[in-house]
Design a protein around this motif. Structure first.
Motif, mmCIF file in Angstrom:
data_model
loop_
_atom_site.group_PDB
_atom_site.id
_atom_site.type_symbol
_atom_site.label_atom_id
_atom_site.label_comp_id
_atom_site.label_asym_id
_atom_site.label_seq_id
_atom_site.Cartn_x
_atom_site.Cartn_y
_atom_site.Cartn_z
ATOM 1 N N PRO A 1 -13.305 36.353 -27.756
ATOM 2 C CA PRO A 1 -12.068 36.384 -26.958
ATOM 3 C C PRO A 1 -11.270 35.086 -27.029
ATOM 4 C CG PRO A 1 -13.886 37.337 -25.721
ATOM 5 C CD PRO A 1 -14.481 36.810 -26.991
ATOM 6 N N ARG B 1 -10.609 33.292 -29.436
ATOM 7 C CA ARG B 1 -9.812 33.200 -30.675
ATOM 8 C C ARG B 1 -8.618 34.137 -30.653
ATOM 9 N NH1 ARG B 1 -13.103 30.090 -34.137
ATOM 10 N NH2 ARG B 1 -15.292 30.468 -33.660
ATOM 11 N N ARG B 2 -8.484 34.919 -29.602
ATOM 12 C CA ARG B 2 -7.420 35.944 -29.621
ATOM 13 C C ARG B 2 -6.055 35.377 -29.305
ATOM 14 N NH1 ARG B 2 -11.117 40.409 -26.828
ATOM 15 N NH2 ARG B 2 -12.624 40.535 -28.529
ATOM 16 N N HIS B 3 -6.026 34.204 -28.670
ATOM 17 C CA HIS B 3 -4.704 33.618 -28.409
ATOM 18 C C HIS B 3 -4.376 32.517 -29.413
ATOM 19 C CE1 HIS B 3 -1.912 30.641 -26.642
ATOM 20 N NE2 HIS B 3 -1.219 31.750 -26.464
ATOM 21 N N HIS C 1 -5.948 27.653 -31.297
ATOM 22 C CA HIS C 1 -6.212 28.127 -29.932
ATOM 23 C C HIS C 1 -6.074 27.028 -28.881
ATOM 24 C CE1 HIS C 1 -7.845 31.102 -32.598
ATOM 25 N NE2 HIS C 1 -8.770 30.255 -33.027
ATOM 26 N N LEU D 1 -8.612 37.372 -36.228
ATOM 27 C CA LEU D 1 -8.830 36.742 -34.912
ATOM 28 C C LEU D 1 -9.031 37.764 -33.801
ATOM 29 C CD1 LEU D 1 -6.138 33.893 -35.036
ATOM 30 C CD2 LEU D 1 -8.516 33.831 -35.790
ATOM 31 N N GLN D 2 -8.374 38.884 -33.919
ATOM 32 C CA GLN D 2 -8.453 39.896 -32.856
ATOM 33 C C GLN D 2 -9.802 40.603 -32.827
ATOM 34 O OE1 GLN D 2 -6.112 39.864 -30.589
ATOM 35 N NE2 GLN D 2 -5.121 38.311 -31.856
#
Ligand code: DQA
Length: 148
Positions: free
Chosen positions: A110, A112-114, A81, A105-106
């Motif tokens: 939040p 960790r979402r990218h 990230h 991750l999803q």
């Protein structure tokens, strides 16, 4: 015969005891051993390296092609990230790779979402725990057969 590098980033050396509800109870040593066995069964050699330091991971990636490594399986840990430098290293040496995460991750925080890696990876595996590494080895073997 090809050489595959299994690379793990920060805190993954703690697998087995680190937040087992999220990451499971299997140790990194056991994951690496099984991955090496699977690769060997398919006629390839798998080397494994883990580091908590970004500079060491970058150095390992930069040395990979000189060592004849043709494919990378990579769990960058929290560097997923944050690290444009690790992304640049992989692009710089043109090493095909599969991104692996034990957790989904999803479905987490939040931040960790990218991932800085998903769009440049051959493919990504997340949320399947240690089994994700097995799948990654199988997928790497298939990719190597396609590209040879
Ligand atoms: C991880 C997910 C990351 O967000 C985290 O920082 C890790 C492990 C995973 O395998 O699920 O260290 O990459």
């Amino acid at each position: 015969m090809a050489r595959v590098l299994l690379l793990n980033g920060p805190n993954l050396n703690l697998l087995g005891t680190r937040e087992p509800g999220i990451y499971g109870t299997e140790t990194l040593e056991s994951i690496e051993k099984r991955a090496a066995e699977l690769a060997r069964e398919a006629g390839h050699e798998l080397l494994a390296f883990q580091s908590n330091a970004e500079a060491e991971l970058i150095g390992r990636i930069q040395r990979a092609s000189a060592e004849g490594i043709g494919f990378l399986i990579f769990n960058p840990g929290a560097f997923t990230h944050t690290s444009i430098a690790l992304r640049d290293a992989i692009v710089g040496v043109r090493l095909p790779f599969i991104e692996v995460h034990l957790s989904n991750l999803q479905a987490r925080e939040p931040f960790r979402r990218h991932s800085y890696f998903t769009d440049i990876a051959v493919g990504s595996i997340a949320g399947l725990g240690a089994f994700g590494y097995e799948l990654a080895v199988r997928a790497a073997v298939r990719q190597l057969a396609r590209s040879s």
